[in-house]
Design an enzyme around this catalytic site. Structure first.
Site, mmCIF file in Angstrom:
data_model
loop_
_atom_site.group_PDB
_atom_site.id
_atom_site.type_symbol
_atom_site.label_atom_id
_atom_site.label_comp_id
_atom_site.label_asym_id
_atom_site.label_seq_id
_atom_site.Cartn_x
_atom_site.Cartn_y
_atom_site.Cartn_z
ATOM 1 N N LYS A 30 41.837 33.735 46.979
ATOM 2 C CA LYS A 30 41.421 33.604 45.585
ATOM 3 C C LYS A 30 42.652 33.695 44.698
ATOM 4 C CE LYS A 30 39.674 36.861 42.810
ATOM 5 N NZ LYS A 30 40.196 36.644 41.451
ATOM 6 N N ASP A 59 39.978 31.166 40.401
ATOM 7 C CA ASP A 59 39.138 32.067 39.597
ATOM 8 C C ASP A 59 39.674 32.128 38.167
ATOM 9 O OD1 ASP A 59 37.461 34.122 38.732
ATOM 10 O OD2 ASP A 59 38.604 35.693 39.752
ATOM 11 N N LYS A 61 37.593 31.386 35.423
ATOM 12 C CA LYS A 61 36.465 31.737 34.534
ATOM 13 C C LYS A 61 36.516 30.957 33.225
ATOM 14 C CE LYS A 61 36.189 36.465 36.297
ATOM 15 N NZ LYS A 61 37.484 36.522 37.012
ATOM 16 N N ASP A 64 34.404 27.752 27.281
ATOM 17 C CA ASP A 64 34.831 26.992 26.107
ATOM 18 C C ASP A 64 33.723 26.021 25.732
ATOM 19 O OD1 ASP A 64 36.554 25.693 24.154
ATOM 20 O OD2 ASP A 64 38.241 26.475 25.302
ATOM 21 N N THR A 118 31.668 42.466 37.228
ATOM 22 C CA THR A 118 31.423 43.679 38.019
ATOM 23 C C THR A 118 32.119 44.908 37.425
ATOM 24 O OG1 THR A 118 33.169 42.830 39.453
ATOM 25 C CG2 THR A 118 30.919 42.654 40.259
ATOM 26 N N ARG A 208 42.589 44.708 45.575
ATOM 27 C CA ARG A 208 43.372 45.936 45.754
ATOM 28 C C ARG A 208 43.146 46.652 47.078
ATOM 29 N NH1 ARG A 208 42.066 47.420 39.589
ATOM 30 N NH2 ARG A 208 40.293 46.127 40.231
HETATM 31 O O1 C5P Z 1 41.163 44.339 43.228
HETATM 32 P P1 C5P Z 1 39.708 43.974 43.223
HETATM 33 O O2 C5P Z 1 39.083 43.955 44.594
HETATM 34 O O3 C5P Z 1 38.915 44.760 42.211
HETATM 35 O O4 C5P Z 1 39.740 42.447 42.751
HETATM 36 C C1 C5P Z 1 38.609 41.751 42.335
HETATM 37 C C2 C5P Z 1 39.032 40.376 41.949
HETATM 38 O O5 C5P Z 1 37.863 39.628 41.614
HETATM 39 C C3 C5P Z 1 39.961 40.309 40.721
HETATM 40 O O6 C5P Z 1 40.850 39.236 40.946
HETATM 41 C C4 C5P Z 1 39.023 39.976 39.580
HETATM 42 O O7 C5P Z 1 39.655 39.198 38.579
HETATM 43 C C5 C5P Z 1 37.946 39.159 40.277
HETATM 44 N N1 C5P Z 1 36.620 39.156 39.664
HETATM 45 C C6 C5P Z 1 35.904 40.301 39.413
HETATM 46 N N2 C5P Z 1 34.672 40.234 38.817
HETATM 47 C C7 C5P Z 1 34.136 39.060 38.490
HETATM 48 C C8 C5P Z 1 34.847 37.877 38.787
HETATM 49 C C9 C5P Z 1 36.087 37.968 39.388
HETATM 50 O O8 C5P Z 1 36.361 41.399 39.745
HETATM 51 N N3 C5P Z 1 32.931 38.997 37.945
#
Ligand code: C5P
Length: 227
Positions: A30, A59, A61, A64, A118, A208
Site C-alpha cells: 500500500k 491509498d 483517498k 473532490d 478507523t 506500523r
Molecule cells: O500503521 P497502521 O497499521 O495504523 O497503518 C494504517 C494505514 O492504513 C495508514 O497508511 C493509513 O493511512 C491507512 N488507512 C487507515 N484508515 C483508513 C484508510 C487508510 O488507517 N480508513
C-alpha cells in the site's frame, strides 16, 4: 484474505529496503499520502523492481468534485495500479462519474470507497456526522455499491453490517489491524488479523506493526500464519 503492507516510512530508501525484505511474501503493498507526495510515480517503478512486482493499492483517498476525481482516477488507471480509493462522502454523483469514466476503459483498477476512518472513535464520528457510525458506514457502502465501486474501506467492526447492506462479495478492506502486543497508535477501531478473517475482511492493512518491528518479515509470516 490478503495482507496489504503500508509503506509509510520516512524515506523512499527505507520503504524500498522493507519491500525487498518482503519480496518473497504473498502480499500487496500500500502506497499512501506520505510516500506518494514525497516520492511520486518514480517510487512505484522502483517498488516494482525492489518488491517483486506485487499489486499496489494506491491509498490517496480522493475527495473532490466529480470531474476532478474522475480525471485523477483516469490518471491513476493509466499507471496500472491494482487498486485505489476515494471518499464515499464525496457523494453519489462523484462516485458514479468516476465509475462511468473508468468503465469506458478496457481494464481498470479496483475502486474502494472510504467510509469511516478507523482513527475515529464512535463518539468522534457521531459528533462529526450527527449520525451513528455503523448504520452510516453501511449506508455509505450501499451508495458505493450502487455507483458500481468494488468495495469499501472500513473497520473490522463494520464488515458484517456492510456485507449485509450490499453483497457478500463486495470487498471490505480493513486498516486498524493490531497484534495482541501492539499499541493502538492513532487508530481507534482496531482488531486482530484473526478477527478480521472471522468477520469476512477481504484485505487487511498493516503498517506500523510491520515496519516498526525488528524483523518485519517475521511479523508478516506470523500474520499470514493466522489466516
Ligand atoms: O500503521 P497502521 O497499521 O495504523 O497503518 C494504517 C494505514 O492504513 C495508514 O497508511 C493509513 O493511512 C491507512 N488507512 C487507515 N484508515 C483508513 C484508510 C487508510 O488507517 N480508513
Amino acid at each position: 484474505m490478503t495482507l496489504c503492507v503500508a509503506l509509510d516510512l520516512a524515506s523512499a530508501r527505507e520503504n524500498l529496503k522493507l519491500a525487498e525484505q518482503l519480496s518473497g511474501e504473498k502480499i500487496w503493498f500500500k502506497v499512501g499520502l506520505r510516500s506518494f507526495i514525497r516520492d511520486g510515480w518514480g517510487f512505484l517503478d522502483e517498488l516494482d523492481r525492489a518488491g517483486g512486482a506485487k499489486p499496489v493499492f494506491l491509498d490517496l483517498k480522493l475527495h473532490d468534485i466529480p470531474k476532478t476525481m474522475a480525471d485523477a482516477a483516469e490518471a491513476i488507471a493509466d499507471r496500472g495500479v491494482a487498486m485505489f480509493n476515494l471518499h464515499a462522502s464525496a457523494g453519489p454523483s462523484g462516485l458514479a462519474t468516476v465509475m462511468d469514466r473508468l468503465s469506458a476503459r478496457s481494464s481498470r483498477p479496483l475502486v474502494l470507497g472510504v467510509t469511516a476512518l478507523t482513527s475515529l472513535s464512535e463518539q468522534e464520528f457521531e459528533a462529526l456526522y450527527h449520525a451513528p457510525l455503523e448504520p452510516t458506514a453501511a449506508a455509505m457502502a450501499r451508495s458505493c455499491h450502487e455507483a458500481g465501486l468494488d468495495g469499501v474501506v472500513c473497520s473490522v467492526h463494520e464488515v458484517g453490517a456492510i456485507k449485509s447492506a450490499t453483497r457478500s462479495d463486495f470487498l471490505a478492506l480493513t486498516p486498524g489491524i493490531r497484534l495482541a502486543h501492539n499499541g493502538e497508535d492513532d487508530q481507534n477501531r482496531i482488531a486482530s488479523p484473526a478477527q478480521a478473517q472471522k468477520q469476512g475482511s477481504d484485505f487487511i492493512v498493516m503498517g506500523r506493526p510491520i515496519y516498526g518491528a525488528k524483523d518485519p518479515a517475521a511479523v508478516v509470516q506470523e500474520v499470514l500464519g493466522t489466516l
